[in-house]
Design an enzyme around this catalytic site. Structure first.
Site, short mmCIF file in Angstrom:
data_model
loop_
_atom_site.label_atom_id
_atom_site.label_comp_id
_atom_site.label_asym_id
_atom_site.label_seq_id
_atom_site.Cartn_x
_atom_site.Cartn_y
_atom_site.Cartn_z
N LYS A 212 0.82 -1.22 0.00
CA LYS A 212 0.00 0.00 0.00
C LYS A 212 0.85 1.26 0.00
O LYS A 212 0.35 2.36 -0.27
CB LYS A 212 -0.93 0.00 1.22
CG LYS A 212 -2.09 -0.97 1.06
CD LYS A 212 -3.06 -0.88 2.24
CE LYS A 212 -4.25 -1.80 2.04
NZ LYS A 212 -5.19 -1.74 3.18
N HIS B 15 -2.42 -12.86 -0.61
CA HIS B 15 -3.49 -12.82 0.40
C HIS B 15 -4.82 -12.32 -0.16
O HIS B 15 -5.82 -12.34 0.55
CB HIS B 15 -3.06 -11.98 1.61
CG HIS B 15 -3.00 -10.51 1.37
ND1 HIS B 15 -1.98 -9.91 0.66
CD2 HIS B 15 -3.82 -9.48 1.76
CE1 HIS B 15 -2.17 -8.60 0.62
NE2 HIS B 15 -3.28 -8.31 1.28
N HIS B 16 -4.85 -11.88 -1.43
CA HIS B 16 -6.12 -11.54 -2.07
C HIS B 16 -6.52 -12.56 -3.15
O HIS B 16 -7.47 -12.31 -3.90
CB HIS B 16 -6.05 -10.13 -2.68
CG HIS B 16 -6.20 -9.04 -1.66
ND1 HIS B 16 -7.35 -8.84 -0.93
CD2 HIS B 16 -5.33 -8.10 -1.23
CE1 HIS B 16 -7.19 -7.82 -0.11
NE2 HIS B 16 -5.96 -7.35 -0.26
#
Length: 357
Positions: free
Chosen positions: A197, A270-271
């Site tokens: 991010k 993780h997505h």
């Protein structure tokens, strides 16, 4: 500690050593008692007769060296035997030195002194290594924490999100049978799941409303960006660093690690979704690394149960219901079962690490 089946030999050796200033003695005449006495007393040096009835000094030496506690303790073999085969076997079993019978104090005293000094030096060195290892481990954890906080500050509405996700992931791993070492590594690496991010513009990251298709595509990029952060430098990049400073070689040598590899895997996967509809790779089923599958469950639960700029915190039972509805589509059924099996622990973590205004 002096071991000899002939008491007078022990008396002579002890007298010579006492005259040289040594005073703390343990003596054994029955070879069968050696192991139990050693376990109780933990001597710093052993003077061991090799020719004894029932149990030989070589058998005792073999047992001693098989015990990790005494693997490096100095052992001086006391013997009148001149057999080269016996001496060779004793050396192969880890004897430190030999002492001839009858005992010569000019031989006994310096060999005991030198062996104890060497043992003391080795113990000090091992202690320094342990302390240095502990310091490096603390530094590693501190760096992970700093990286995790850097990502969290970019997305500050998530509060203690990364900490909760790491704790959830560790708890799920424990329920799935992970070892303590694997759990510790998983918890550390999971803290970095959103490190990518850092590469997302603030306007998108903090947008309160729905994202456009183009904005969502940019959000998806954080998985790949997170992986790239943990990749080792390319040869070209290495050469660029080396051109700036000769010390660069020391800084970038062996820059990969198992922990960073795990963090990279989690950041990237993780997505992903169990049914193959996730991003960025579209992996499905067991092709998704287990660490990514675990972190997906932990991450989604925390996203649902926490306040975000685009949504309020959902009640706990609603979170559980939404996740159950995603069994076999978003989530690995086995991982989700492990999550629900430890529901009380999940709730406790949620309470213990709740956001503080």
């Amino acid at each position: 500690m002096i071991v000899d089946d002939v008491p007078v030999n022990i008396k002579v050796a002890r007298a010579y050593l006492a005259n040289a200033g040594y005073s703390n003695f343990i003596t054994v005449t029955d070879a069968e008692n050696v192991q139990s006495v050693m376990e109780k007393e933990s001597p710093d040096l052993l003077i061991l007769d090799i020719m004894m009835p029932e149990i030989s000094g070589l058998d005792i030496l073999r047992d001693i060296r098989s015990d990790e506690r005494f693997a490096y303790m100095p052992v001086l073999i006391l013997t009148s035997a001149e057999s080269r085969d016996i001496k060779r076997e004793a050396l192969e079993l880890g004897t430190t030195d030999f002492l001839s019978k009858p005992i010569d104090p000019d031989e006994l005293i310096p060999r005991v002194r030198n062996s104890l000094k060497l043992f003391e030096y080795q113990n000090n060195l091992e202690q320094q290594v342990r302390e240095r290892t502990a310091a490096l481990e603390k530094s590693r954890i501190d760096i992970i924490e700093c990286l995790a906080r850097a990502a969290e500050y970019r997305d500050n509405d998530t509060g203690r999100h990364v900490l909760r996700v790491s704790k959830y992931a560790g708890a799920i791993g424990r329920e799935l049978g992970f070892s303590d070492v694997e759990i510790a590594e998983l918890e550390l690496a999971a803290k970095l799941h959103d490190i990518g991010k850092i590469a997302i513009p603030d306007a998108i990251l903090h947008k309160p409303g729905s994202l456009t298709e183009q904005e969502f595509e940019l959000i998806q990029m954080h998985c790949g960006a997170g992986k790239k952060i943990f990749e080792s430098l390319s040869r070209t990049e290495m050469n660029g660093v080396l051109q700036h400073t000769t010390s660069g070689a020391a800084l970038i040598q062996n820059c990969g690690s198992d922990l960073l590899d795990l963090a990279s895997t989690i950041a990237l996967t993780h997505h992903e979704r169990w049914d193959g509809t996730g991003y960025p790779l579209g992996l499905s089923g067991d092709d998704i690394p287990i660490a990514g599958r675990i972190t997906a469950v932990a991450d989604v639960y925390d996203a649902l149960s926490s306040k975000r700029v685009y949504k309020p915190a959902y009640p706990r039972e609603r979170c559980f219901r939404i996740m159950e509805e995603s069994r076999g589509s978003h989530f690995d059924p086995d991982v989700l079962d492990a999550f629900f099996n430890i529901r009380e622990e999940i709730i406790r973590i949620q309470i213990d690490f709740a956001d503080v205004d």
